[in-house]
Write a protein that holds these residues in place. Sequence first.
Motif, short mmCIF file in Angstrom:
data_model
loop_
_atom_site.label_atom_id
_atom_site.label_comp_id
_atom_site.label_asym_id
_atom_site.label_seq_id
_atom_site.Cartn_x
_atom_site.Cartn_y
_atom_site.Cartn_z
N ASN A 165 11.02 -2.14 5.28
CA ASN A 165 11.87 -1.09 4.70
C ASN A 165 11.88 -1.17 3.16
O ASN A 165 12.93 -1.40 2.56
N PRO A 166 10.70 -1.04 2.48
CA PRO A 166 9.38 -0.68 2.98
C PRO A 166 8.48 -1.92 3.16
O PRO A 166 8.90 -3.05 2.92
N PHE A 197 14.02 3.90 4.96
CA PHE A 197 12.77 4.59 5.26
C PHE A 197 12.72 4.92 6.74
O PHE A 197 12.95 4.04 7.58
N ARG A 202 7.76 3.93 8.09
CA ARG A 202 7.58 2.48 8.11
C ARG A 202 6.39 2.07 8.97
O ARG A 202 5.59 1.20 8.59
N LEU A 205 3.19 2.89 7.10
CA LEU A 205 2.95 1.99 5.98
C LEU A 205 2.43 0.64 6.45
O LEU A 205 1.55 0.04 5.81
N ARG A 314 13.39 -2.00 -3.06
CA ARG A 314 14.20 -0.78 -2.99
C ARG A 314 15.09 -0.64 -4.22
O ARG A 314 15.23 0.45 -4.78
N GLU A 329 4.22 -4.70 -4.09
CA GLU A 329 3.75 -3.72 -3.11
C GLU A 329 2.23 -3.61 -3.04
O GLU A 329 1.55 -3.64 -4.07
N THR A 333 1.48 1.24 0.07
CA THR A 333 2.90 1.51 -0.05
C THR A 333 3.21 2.16 -1.40
O THR A 333 4.02 3.11 -1.48
N TYR A 336 2.65 5.83 -1.32
CA TYR A 336 3.73 6.59 -0.69
C TYR A 336 4.93 6.70 -1.62
O TYR A 336 5.52 7.78 -1.76
N GLY A 342 7.88 10.48 -1.09
CA GLY A 342 8.59 9.28 -1.53
C GLY A 342 9.54 9.58 -2.68
O GLY A 342 10.66 9.06 -2.72
#
Length: 354
Positions: A165-166, A197, A202, A205, A314, A329, A333, A336, A342
């Motif tokens: 998440n993510p 998300f 999810r 991803l 996040r 990341e 990801t 996105y 996003g």
Amino acid sequence: MEVKPPQSGCAMEEIRKIQTANPSEWEKVTAFLRERDLPVRREYADACFGAFIGGRLVGTVILSGSVVRNTAVDPEMRHKGIVEKLFTAVIEEARERGIFYLQLFTKSQNAQAFSGAGFRLVENVPPYACLLEFGSCSPQKWIRRICAGGVNPNARSSAVIVNANPFTLGHKALIELAARDAEQCIVLVVEENQSVFPFDVRLALVRAGTADLPNVRVVPSGPYIISAGTFPSYFLKKNERLPAQTHLDGTIFAHLLAPGFGITKRFVGTETTDPVTRAYNEALKDVFKKYALELVEVPRIEDGIGAISASRVRAAWTAGRMDEVEEGEPASTLAYLKSPEGTALCEALRREAS
């Protein structure tokens, strides 16, 4: 909706829907459940039914999504068919809402009393809790469906369960380690849609982020792993009934799911900040000893900022600190997070927080 079944030895018996928006009505429910040490939150009560004898509340049941909660009956009213009538009302309500599969989490000692009105026992973990279900699904059917989608139940498998998440480089490192240790690594993405998300995002991803690992199979976690029925505290981040939930969820995995998938090891990341996840890891250690299943706890990987976590990503993302986001990341990801979809999600989160 009002259900008035025939009397069965109880004068003026009725089962009726309780208006949760009515303060006096809701107070009756909360007082009744408080006496029985059952926590209740109105925001999770999609529908509530009460059993009344001569106007006195003697039983309750609450529908929350596809989960049946807060089933309670006065001790002197047990064995009079009230539980079955409450279940009949809540099943009818669920059907009207298009819900045909239900789960019921309750105290371990209630397993036999609540195995009525079509509910079947999934797992009972005395003295903690039990899970029952209603509908055509079962752990065995769910395992067969997942295996039909490409998971080999005969391979020596490891497992990783992620909310993602993510999805981060921390998740990727854990999965890579689990994949090197087995013929097949099964990654189960928490299907419950209670995260920032959405589940479909999810899942996509995780699949994109592990596409370079040929022995990894990414699948939905289904209703039996970290779900609202087995482990609601995971999403609420509250300690209500935490030992019961962690031991039940862990036992369902160890007793029913791991053998069906050929899983011999489950990999988890160490947890230093979230007490709920830390308690879950400790419960898994306790449960797995009974099933000759190995739990591998892996230290979280760190970048130039510190331990990589989805919560850290996040926070940086919604604050616009993209340099920090990029530290934790994978490219898939990041793509996105920077996409129109996003960006729209990020802006919605900022509005919520303001």
